[in-house]
Design a protein around this motif. Structure first.
Motif, PDB file in Angstrom:
ATOM      1  N   HIS A 293      27.271  84.136  -3.458  1.00 52.95           N
ATOM      2  CA  HIS A 293      27.118  85.553  -3.805  1.00 52.95           C
ATOM      3  C   HIS A 293      28.410  86.317  -3.535  1.00 52.95           C
ATOM      4  O   HIS A 293      28.843  87.155  -4.337  1.00 52.95           O
ATOM      5  CB  HIS A 293      25.963  86.159  -3.004  1.00 52.95           C
ATOM      6  CG  HIS A 293      25.771  87.621  -3.248  1.00 52.95           C
ATOM      7  ND1 HIS A 293      26.294  88.588  -2.405  1.00 52.95           N
ATOM      8  CD2 HIS A 293      25.124  88.297  -4.244  1.00 52.95           C
ATOM      9  CE1 HIS A 293      25.980  89.776  -2.866  1.00 52.95           C
ATOM     10  NE2 HIS A 293      25.263  89.632  -3.975  1.00 52.95           N
TER      11      HIS A 293
ATOM     12  N   LEU B 197      24.364  79.768  -0.620  1.00 49.71           N
ATOM     13  CA  LEU B 197      24.053  80.803  -1.598  1.00 49.71           C
ATOM     14  C   LEU B 197      24.661  82.145  -1.194  1.00 49.71           C
ATOM     15  O   LEU B 197      25.094  82.924  -2.053  1.00 49.71           O
ATOM     16  CB  LEU B 197      22.540  80.924  -1.768  1.00 49.71           C
ATOM     17  CG  LEU B 197      21.854  79.716  -2.429  1.00 49.71           C
ATOM     18  CD1 LEU B 197      20.346  79.906  -2.466  1.00 49.71           C
ATOM     19  CD2 LEU B 197      22.401  79.492  -3.843  1.00 49.71           C
ATOM     20  N   ARG B 198      24.706  82.412   0.108  1.00 53.57           N
ATOM     21  CA  ARG B 198      25.377  83.627   0.578  1.00 53.57           C
ATOM     22  C   ARG B 198      26.862  83.591   0.213  1.00 53.57           C
ATOM     23  O   ARG B 198      27.424  84.599  -0.234  1.00 53.57           O
ATOM     24  CB  ARG B 198      25.222  83.763   2.091  1.00 53.57           C
ATOM     25  CG  ARG B 198      23.881  84.311   2.533  1.00 53.57           C
ATOM     26  CD  ARG B 198      23.817  84.433   4.037  1.00 53.57           C
ATOM     27  NE  ARG B 198      24.923  85.234   4.583  1.00 53.57           N
ATOM     28  CZ  ARG B 198      25.090  85.470   5.876  1.00 53.57           C
ATOM     29  NH1 ARG B 198      24.233  84.942   6.750  1.00 53.57           N
ATOM     30  NH2 ARG B 198      26.093  86.204   6.288  1.00 53.57           N
TER      31      ARG B 198
ATOM     32  N   GLU C 197      30.781  80.168   5.963  1.00 50.51           N
ATOM     33  CA  GLU C 197      29.882  81.122   6.614  1.00 50.51           C
ATOM     34  C   GLU C 197      29.571  80.728   8.052  1.00 50.51           C
ATOM     35  O   GLU C 197      29.144  81.557   8.843  1.00 50.51           O
ATOM     36  CB  GLU C 197      28.564  81.215   5.831  1.00 50.51           C
ATOM     37  CG  GLU C 197      28.658  82.058   4.578  1.00 50.51           C
ATOM     38  CD  GLU C 197      28.786  83.535   4.899  1.00 50.51           C
ATOM     39  OE1 GLU C 197      28.199  83.973   5.900  1.00 50.51           O
ATOM     40  OE2 GLU C 197      29.475  84.241   4.179  1.00 50.51           O
TER      41      GLU C 197
ATOM     42  N   ILE D 179      17.685  73.193   3.728  1.00 51.56           N
ATOM     43  CA  ILE D 179      17.290  74.518   3.241  1.00 51.56           C
ATOM     44  C   ILE D 179      18.089  75.597   3.950  1.00 51.56           C
ATOM     45  O   ILE D 179      18.537  76.577   3.336  1.00 51.56           O
ATOM     46  CB  ILE D 179      15.771  74.714   3.441  1.00 51.56           C
ATOM     47  CG1 ILE D 179      14.987  73.723   2.567  1.00 51.56           C
ATOM     48  CG2 ILE D 179      15.368  76.151   3.121  1.00 51.56           C
ATOM     49  CD1 ILE D 179      13.496  73.719   2.822  1.00 51.56           C
ATOM     50  N   PHE D 180      18.279  75.436   5.272  1.00 53.01           N
ATOM     51  CA  PHE D 180      19.063  76.400   6.042  1.00 53.01           C
ATOM     52  C   PHE D 180      20.497  76.460   5.521  1.00 53.01           C
ATOM     53  O   PHE D 180      21.046  77.554   5.301  1.00 53.01           O
ATOM     54  CB  PHE D 180      19.036  76.004   7.518  1.00 53.01           C
ATOM     55  CG  PHE D 180      20.028  76.753   8.367  1.00 53.01           C
ATOM     56  CD1 PHE D 180      19.826  78.084   8.702  1.00 53.01           C
ATOM     57  CD2 PHE D 180      21.177  76.124   8.832  1.00 53.01           C
ATOM     58  CE1 PHE D 180      20.741  78.775   9.489  1.00 53.01           C
ATOM     59  CE2 PHE D 180      22.097  76.803   9.618  1.00 53.01           C
ATOM     60  CZ  PHE D 180      21.878  78.132   9.944  1.00 53.01           C
ATOM     61  N   TRP D 181      21.113  75.292   5.304  1.00 53.44           N
ATOM     62  CA  TRP D 181      22.495  75.273   4.818  1.00 53.44           C
ATOM     63  C   TRP D 181      22.591  75.760   3.372  1.00 53.44           C
ATOM     64  O   TRP D 181      23.589  76.352   2.982  1.00 53.44           O
ATOM     65  CB  TRP D 181      23.085  73.878   4.967  1.00 53.44           C
ATOM     66  CG  TRP D 181      23.457  73.572   6.382  1.00 53.44           C
ATOM     67  CD1 TRP D 181      24.049  74.420   7.268  1.00 53.44           C
ATOM     68  CD2 TRP D 181      23.244  72.357   7.091  1.00 53.44           C
ATOM     69  NE1 TRP D 181      24.223  73.799   8.486  1.00 53.44           N
ATOM     70  CE2 TRP D 181      23.736  72.537   8.413  1.00 53.44           C
ATOM     71  CE3 TRP D 181      22.694  71.120   6.760  1.00 53.44           C
ATOM     72  CZ2 TRP D 181      23.702  71.530   9.377  1.00 53.44           C
ATOM     73  CZ3 TRP D 181      22.658  70.128   7.729  1.00 53.44           C
ATOM     74  CH2 TRP D 181      23.149  70.337   9.009  1.00 53.44           C
ATOM     75  N   ALA D 182      21.554  75.503   2.580  1.00 51.85           N
ATOM     76  CA  ALA D 182      21.546  76.017   1.214  1.00 51.85           C
ATOM     77  C   ALA D 182      21.557  77.541   1.212  1.00 51.85           C
ATOM     78  O   ALA D 182      22.201  78.173   0.363  1.00 51.85           O
ATOM     79  CB  ALA D 182      20.325  75.491   0.459  1.00 51.85           C
ATOM     80  N   TYR D 183      20.864  78.142   2.183  1.00 54.94           N
ATOM     81  CA  TYR D 183      20.880  79.597   2.318  1.00 54.94           C
ATOM     82  C   TYR D 183      22.303  80.097   2.590  1.00 54.94           C
ATOM     83  O   TYR D 183      22.761  81.082   1.982  1.00 54.94           O
ATOM     84  CB  TYR D 183      19.932  80.016   3.440  1.00 54.94           C
ATOM     85  CG  TYR D 183      20.138  81.433   3.924  1.00 54.94           C
ATOM     86  CD1 TYR D 183      19.751  82.519   3.147  1.00 54.94           C
ATOM     87  CD2 TYR D 183      20.724  81.686   5.166  1.00 54.94           C
ATOM     88  CE1 TYR D 183      19.940  83.819   3.596  1.00 54.94           C
ATOM     89  CE2 TYR D 183      20.917  82.975   5.613  1.00 54.94           C
ATOM     90  CZ  TYR D 183      20.530  84.036   4.827  1.00 54.94           C
ATOM     91  OH  TYR D 183      20.719  85.314   5.258  1.00 54.94           O
ATOM     92  N   LEU D 184      23.023  79.427   3.485  1.00 53.25           N
ATOM     93  CA  LEU D 184      24.404  79.812   3.763  1.00 53.25           C
ATOM     94  C   LEU D 184      25.283  79.638   2.529  1.00 53.25           C
ATOM     95  O   LEU D 184      26.149  80.476   2.241  1.00 53.25           O
ATOM     96  CB  LEU D 184      24.957  78.983   4.921  1.00 53.25           C
ATOM     97  CG  LEU D 184      24.278  79.143   6.288  1.00 53.25           C
ATOM     98  CD1 LEU D 184      24.976  78.284   7.322  1.00 53.25           C
ATOM     99  CD2 LEU D 184      24.269  80.604   6.716  1.00 53.25           C
TER     100      LEU D 184
END
Length: 444
Positions: free
Chosen positions: A392, A388-389, A403, A381-386
């Protein structure tokens, strides 16, 4: 309960180390250590790897304490469901089962991986970098200054404004010159572009080969298509050579990553990487001990399915092939989200959480295995956040870069670069390197 002779437990081929240790624990409950040593079965024990060597290295009291801890560690109720014992996993009738002693080979294999990696980076990755025009950029070095160097090594790499003023008075430099010195000094410690490329090339090669090999191992197995068959007959599930080597190679590789993490490129998620490697090693080792092999092979193949895409995107990014990097990154992001945030939690984690309870009551190993799966899922989940950043930034037209990487700091002139002749010229920089015009097509 009638005490049985130790020989009655020993088949002609001998016990596995895990079964032997478990047997030793049961015998200790009905006989003392001295009476066991007098038993004729002791000769067989001496030929087995494991606890007996403690009795020759430590005092009797210390040896008994270590023996007790070891016996508790291999207590069957920790590793296996109720009413099952290590004896149920003894090789018989041509069927071979996983043993703890099998994992001894992973440590020398990890060292072998480090040796192979060294020669791969030297004779494969470096020429490939030259072929793809990955070039080192000349960095402006910080001039020798004992005062600033001592502060850099002992107090910190990023002095506060008050410290900059103090250092300015001590070194005889202006505050701006002190700040510039620290920027250049930090850049000197950052990994070179070539080092990043070689590291990405090595991981790309392994993950791609591992994914192909892993799919070859599991694609013809019934549990690849029906998750309930993962637990069919558990834990009496024998292994085949392809499963054995798949496990040994994957586990050895993660050991090698853990051994080399101090010298590898350090990114912002350095701590998360350590947690990931340790959790993966524990998860794979436990799944081998407890015979969770079918679930383990599915998890390994699932992870390898996206890792090689990320490493290949890095390689093209370091080579300046931005369009190719962006396209591969899009594919990687889609595969990562599907495999790590959809398939893993809703198929595989559901398989390891729900289906086993239909066969036997929950035990410590069940909770421990799924707890490790939860740690990995949190990291995903943490890496998915990166990711997605990064996605974007790509959608909004910004260049895609890792990232997790530290960005190389530029000079106050925003782009000073030293040419071969020593002349300083100004060029726009991205991540510490000149922006390349990569809209044209590159020919192989």
């Amino acid at each position: 309960m009638r005490q049985q002779s130790p020989d009655s437990f020993l088949p002609e081929r001998g016990l596995s180390s895990v079964s032997a240790f478990s047997l030793r624990a049961s015998l200790n409950t009905t006989s003392s250590l001295s009476s066991w040593e007098e038993n004729e079965g002791w000769g067989t024990w001496k030929r087995l790897p494991g606890p007996p060597f403690w009795h020759s290295l430590w005092s009797p009291r210390t040896a008994r304490m270590l023996q007790t801890l070891y016996d508790y560690f291999w207590w069957e109720r920790l590793w296996l469901p109720v009413n099952l014992t290590w004896a149920d996993l003894e090789d018989r009738d041509g069927r071979v089962y996983a043993k703890a002693s099998d994992l001894y080979i992973t440590l020398p294999l990890a060292l072998l991986f480090l040796i192979i990696r060294y020669f791969f980076e030297l004779y494969v990755a470096t020429p490939l970098a030259a072929l793809l025009n990955v070039k080192e950029k000349t960095r402006l070095r910080a001039p020798p200054n004992a005062t600033l160097e001592h502060f850099y090594l002992t107090s910190g790499k990023q002095p506060k404004q008050v410290e900059v003023e103090l250092l300015s008075r001590q070194s005889g430099l202006s505050g701006r010159q002190v700040e510039r010195w620290f920027r250049r000094r930090r850049n000197q410690d950052r990994p070179s572009l070539l080092k990043k490329f070689r590291e990405a090339s090595w991981r790309f090669t392994f993950y791609l080969i591992a994914f192909i090999a892993g799919m070859a191992v599991i694609v013809d197995k019934p549990w690849f298509y029906d998750m309930r068959k993962v637990w069919e007959g558990y834990p009496i599930q024998s292994i085949i050579p392809s499963q054995y080597w798949y496990y040994m190679i994957e586990l050895s590789f993660y050991w090698s990553l853990l051994f080399s993490i101090a010298s590898d490129v350090k990114r912002k998620d350095f701590k998360e990487q350590i947690i990931h490697h340790v959790a993966t090693i524990i998860l794979l080792s436990f799944s081998w001990f407890a015979n969770y092999l079918r679930a383990g092979t599915l998890i390994m193949a699932l992870h390898d399915s996206s890792d090689y895409l990320l490493e290949s995107a890095k390689m093209f990014n370091y080579a300046g092939w931005k369009n190719t990097c962006n396209n591969i990154f899009i594919i990687f992001a889609i595969v990562f989200i599907i495999t790590r945030l959809v398939i893993l939690p809703f198929w595989i984690l559901h398989c390891t959480l729900v289906y086993p309870l239909e066969l036997y009551p929950a035990f410590f190993g069940y909770y421990f295995f799924n707890a490790m799966m939860g740690v990995l899922q949190t990291l995903h989940i943490f890496w998915a956040y990166l990711i997605l950043r990064m996605a974007h930034k790509f959608i909004t037209g910004k260049l895609v870069e890792d990232e997790r990487s530290d960005r190389e700091e530029t000079e106050s002139s925003e782009g000073e670069e030293t040419t071969a002749g020593g002349v300083v010229k100004s060029r726009p920089l991205v991540n510490g390197h000149p922006i390349l015009n990569n809209n044209h097509r590159k020919n192989d």
